[in-house]
Design a protein around this motif. Sequence first.
Motif, PDB file in Angstrom:
ATOM      1  N   GLY A  91     -11.490  -1.500  -6.903  1.00  0.00           N
ATOM      2  CA  GLY A  91     -10.673  -1.780  -5.722  1.00  0.00           C
ATOM      3  C   GLY A  91      -9.207  -1.436  -5.915  1.00  0.00           C
ATOM      4  N   SER A  92      -8.517  -1.370  -4.791  1.00  0.00           N
ATOM      5  CA  SER A  92      -7.083  -1.125  -4.779  1.00  0.00           C
ATOM      6  C   SER A  92      -6.522  -1.659  -3.471  1.00  0.00           C
ATOM      7  CB  SER A  92      -6.781   0.372  -4.904  1.00  0.00           C
ATOM      8  OG  SER A  92      -7.232   1.055  -3.749  1.00  0.00           O
ATOM      9  N   ARG A  93      -5.206  -1.775  -3.422  1.00  0.00           N
ATOM     10  CA  ARG A  93      -4.547  -2.163  -2.178  1.00  0.00           C
ATOM     11  C   ARG A  93      -3.306  -1.300  -2.006  1.00  0.00           C
ATOM     12  NH1 ARG A  93      -2.939  -6.000  -5.884  1.00  0.00           N
ATOM     13  NH2 ARG A  93      -0.784  -6.689  -5.754  1.00  0.00           N
ATOM     14  N   GLN A  94      -2.874  -1.158  -0.789  1.00  0.00           N
ATOM     15  CA  GLN A  94      -1.728  -0.320  -0.495  1.00  0.00           C
ATOM     16  C   GLN A  94      -0.445  -1.005  -0.959  1.00  0.00           C
ATOM     17  OE1 GLN A  94      -1.715   1.203   3.479  1.00  0.00           O
ATOM     18  NE2 GLN A  94       0.493   1.535   3.470  1.00  0.00           N
ATOM     19  N   ALA A  95       0.432  -0.232  -1.612  1.00  0.00           N
ATOM     20  CA  ALA A  95       1.732  -0.752  -2.050  1.00  0.00           C
ATOM     21  C   ALA A  95       2.710  -0.700  -0.880  1.00  0.00           C
ATOM     22  CB  ALA A  95       2.257   0.084  -3.204  1.00  0.00           C
ATOM     23  N   ASP A  96       3.698  -1.560  -0.912  1.00  0.00           N
ATOM     24  CA  ASP A  96       4.763  -1.551   0.090  1.00  0.00           C
ATOM     25  C   ASP A  96       5.654  -0.339  -0.191  1.00  0.00           C
ATOM     26  OD1 ASP A  96       6.968  -1.897   1.706  1.00  0.00           O
ATOM     27  OD2 ASP A  96       7.290  -4.002   1.142  1.00  0.00           O
ATOM     28  N   PRO A  97       5.674   0.659   0.687  1.00  0.00           N
ATOM     29  CA  PRO A  97       6.451   1.883   0.427  1.00  0.00           C
ATOM     30  C   PRO A  97       7.942   1.616   0.220  1.00  0.00           C
ATOM     31  CG  PRO A  97       5.091   2.142   2.391  1.00  0.00           C
ATOM     32  CD  PRO A  97       4.970   0.723   1.948  1.00  0.00           C
ATOM     33  N   ARG A  98       8.462   0.545   0.784  1.00  0.00           N
ATOM     34  CA  ARG A  98       9.886   0.235   0.621  1.00  0.00           C
ATOM     35  C   ARG A  98      10.233  -0.076  -0.834  1.00  0.00           C
ATOM     36  NH1 ARG A  98       9.932  -4.276   5.118  1.00  0.00           N
ATOM     37  NH2 ARG A  98       8.059  -4.618   3.910  1.00  0.00           N
ATOM     38  N   GLN A  99       9.264  -0.497  -1.612  1.00  0.00           N
ATOM     39  CA  GLN A  99       9.519  -0.796  -3.024  1.00  0.00           C
ATOM     40  C   GLN A  99       9.462   0.444  -3.907  1.00  0.00           C
ATOM     41  OE1 GLN A  99       6.519  -3.811  -3.773  1.00  0.00           O
ATOM     42  NE2 GLN A  99       8.107  -5.389  -3.680  1.00  0.00           N
ATOM     43  N   PHE A 100       8.971   1.558  -3.358  1.00  0.00           N
ATOM     44  CA  PHE A 100       8.765   2.762  -4.162  1.00  0.00           C
ATOM     45  C   PHE A 100       9.309   4.002  -3.461  1.00  0.00           C
ATOM     46  CE2 PHE A 100       5.544  -0.342  -5.322  1.00  0.00           C
ATOM     47  CZ  PHE A 100       5.827  -0.466  -6.672  1.00  0.00           C
ATOM     48  N   GLU A 101      10.572   3.931  -3.045  1.00  0.00           N
ATOM     49  CA  GLU A 101      11.260   5.052  -2.398  1.00  0.00           C
ATOM     50  C   GLU A 101      10.484   5.634  -1.218  1.00  0.00           C
ATOM     51  OE1 GLU A 101      12.655   8.084  -4.996  1.00  0.00           O
ATOM     52  OE2 GLU A 101      14.253   6.784  -5.693  1.00  0.00           O
ATOM     53  N   HIS A 102       9.832   4.777  -0.467  1.00  0.00           N
ATOM     54  CA  HIS A 102       9.071   5.159   0.726  1.00  0.00           C
ATOM     55  C   HIS A 102       7.935   6.129   0.417  1.00  0.00           C
ATOM     56  CE1 HIS A 102      11.894   2.948   3.129  1.00  0.00           C
ATOM     57  NE2 HIS A 102      12.860   3.501   2.436  1.00  0.00           N
ATOM     58  N   ARG A 103       7.383   6.015  -0.778  1.00  0.00           N
ATOM     59  CA  ARG A 103       6.248   6.841  -1.158  1.00  0.00           C
ATOM     60  C   ARG A 103       4.957   6.055  -0.928  1.00  0.00           C
ATOM     61  NH1 ARG A 103       7.787  11.466  -3.316  1.00  0.00           N
ATOM     62  NH2 ARG A 103       5.693  11.934  -4.049  1.00  0.00           N
ATOM     63  N   ALA A 104       3.944   6.745  -0.421  1.00  0.00           N
ATOM     64  CA  ALA A 104       2.638   6.117  -0.233  1.00  0.00           C
ATOM     65  C   ALA A 104       1.993   5.936  -1.603  1.00  0.00           C
ATOM     66  CB  ALA A 104       1.755   6.998   0.649  1.00  0.00           C
ATOM     67  N   ALA A 105       1.580   4.716  -1.893  1.00  0.00           N
ATOM     68  CA  ALA A 105       1.042   4.422  -3.221  1.00  0.00           C
ATOM     69  C   ALA A 105      -0.022   3.343  -3.134  1.00  0.00           C
ATOM     70  CB  ALA A 105       2.169   3.979  -4.147  1.00  0.00           C
ATOM     71  N   ASP A 106      -0.856   3.310  -4.165  1.00  0.00           N
ATOM     72  CA  ASP A 106      -1.911   2.298  -4.263  1.00  0.00           C
ATOM     73  C   ASP A 106      -1.685   1.457  -5.517  1.00  0.00           C
ATOM     74  OD1 ASP A 106      -3.507   3.054  -1.990  1.00  0.00           O
ATOM     75  OD2 ASP A 106      -4.045   4.844  -3.133  1.00  0.00           O
ATOM     76  N   ILE A 107      -1.961   0.162  -5.388  1.00  0.00           N
ATOM     77  CA  ILE A 107      -1.869  -0.747  -6.511  1.00  0.00           C
ATOM     78  C   ILE A 107      -3.269  -0.966  -7.067  1.00  0.00           C
ATOM     79  CG2 ILE A 107      -1.234  -3.071  -7.270  1.00  0.00           C
ATOM     80  CD1 ILE A 107       0.738  -3.128  -4.898  1.00  0.00           C
ATOM     81  N   ARG A 108      -3.408  -0.719  -8.366  1.00  0.00           N
ATOM     82  CA  ARG A 108      -4.678  -0.929  -9.056  1.00  0.00           C
ATOM     83  C   ARG A 108      -4.462  -1.985 -10.124  1.00  0.00           C
ATOM     84  NH1 ARG A 108      -8.279   3.473  -8.416  1.00  0.00           N
ATOM     85  NH2 ARG A 108      -9.744   1.890  -9.128  1.00  0.00           N
ATOM     86  N   THR A 109      -5.477  -2.730 -10.449  1.00  0.00           N
ATOM     87  CA  THR A 109      -5.377  -3.695 -11.540  1.00  0.00           C
ATOM     88  C   THR A 109      -6.290  -3.245 -12.674  1.00  0.00           C
ATOM     89  OG1 THR A 109      -7.073  -5.108 -10.565  1.00  0.00           O
ATOM     90  CG2 THR A 109      -4.786  -5.650 -10.057  1.00  0.00           C
ATOM     91  N   ALA A 110      -5.894  -3.622 -13.874  1.00  0.00           N
ATOM     92  CA  ALA A 110      -6.656  -3.296 -15.074  1.00  0.00           C
ATOM     93  C   ALA A 110      -6.512  -4.468 -16.029  1.00  0.00           C
ATOM     94  CB  ALA A 110      -6.124  -2.011 -15.707  1.00  0.00           C
ATOM     95  N   ALA A 111      -7.384  -4.507 -17.011  1.00  0.00           N
ATOM     96  CA  ALA A 111      -7.323  -5.576 -18.009  1.00  0.00           C
ATOM     97  C   ALA A 111      -7.652  -4.999 -19.383  1.00  0.00           C
ATOM     98  CB  ALA A 111      -8.297  -6.689 -17.672  1.00  0.00           C
ATOM     99  N   THR A 112      -6.989  -5.534 -20.389  1.00  0.00           N
ATOM    100  CA  THR A 112      -7.277  -5.143 -21.755  1.00  0.00           C
ATOM    101  C   THR A 112      -8.487  -5.929 -22.241  1.00  0.00           C
ATOM    102  OG1 THR A 112      -5.830  -6.827 -22.679  1.00  0.00           O
ATOM    103  CG2 THR A 112      -4.843  -4.667 -22.226  1.00  0.00           C
ATOM    104  N   GLU A 113      -9.008  -5.519 -23.375  1.00  0.00           N
ATOM    105  CA  GLU A 113     -10.187  -6.188 -23.931  1.00  0.00           C
ATOM    106  C   GLU A 113      -9.940  -7.680 -24.179  1.00  0.00           C
ATOM    107  OE1 GLU A 113     -12.266  -5.628 -28.085  1.00  0.00           O
ATOM    108  OE2 GLU A 113     -12.691  -3.911 -26.770  1.00  0.00           O
ATOM    109  N   ASP A 114      -8.704  -8.032 -24.522  1.00  0.00           N
ATOM    110  CA  ASP A 114      -8.400  -9.443 -24.775  1.00  0.00           C
ATOM    111  C   ASP A 114      -7.940 -10.188 -23.519  1.00  0.00           C
ATOM    112  OD1 ASP A 114      -5.876  -8.377 -24.508  1.00  0.00           O
ATOM    113  OD2 ASP A 114      -5.136  -9.078 -26.439  1.00  0.00           O
ATOM    114  N   GLY A 115      -8.087  -9.563 -22.341  1.00  0.00           N
ATOM    115  CA  GLY A 115      -7.854 -10.253 -21.072  1.00  0.00           C
ATOM    116  C   GLY A 115      -6.463 -10.147 -20.486  1.00  0.00           C
ATOM    117  N   ARG A 116      -5.551  -9.396 -21.120  1.00  0.00           N
ATOM    118  CA  ARG A 116      -4.217  -9.227 -20.544  1.00  0.00           C
ATOM    119  C   ARG A 116      -4.308  -8.357 -19.293  1.00  0.00           C
ATOM    120  NH1 ARG A 116      -1.592  -6.219 -24.218  1.00  0.00           N
ATOM    121  NH2 ARG A 116      -3.398  -6.111 -25.573  1.00  0.00           N
TER     122      ARG A 116
END
Length: 163
Positions: A91-116
Amino acid sequence: MISSGALMYAPRTLRLLVGANAICVRSLDGRLIWLETTNSSAFTAADGQVLEYAHTDEEAVMVQGDTAAEASALVSLHAALAWSEATLRPGSRQADPRQFEHRAADIRTAATEDGRQLQIVADRETGVILAIAGKSLGGDFDLKLRSVHVVDSAPDHFAARHL
């Protein structure tokens, strides 16, 4: 690129240049930190000398000093996951373009093996990573691109020398 928090050499600001067949990291004054092309690699040694090695060299090269590995994590989603040793969550969600110089972007999440947990923001047009936030073994960190400029060519920036 701006790094802050629990990362080696942070806080600092660097220039990241991504080409079709090359990645280059430079200090703001143009000093080469690391260059990777299809045919060779170059970096600045601790004594300030630029060392270049062809990928056909049979000897293993011990990189001395800083290669700005965190900057290479911003090249692509694949590079970000490899650098952080994390696994992408669905899954992903749309990023607020105002936070990234008005660029269209997607927010993805990831996790390390130890859960970070990591939050990775990918630019839709270029695939470049605009931001990574998460926890390292030492604590919270942030990597961000201050700006993204798409140019046709910048051959001088991909030269194995200081500018």
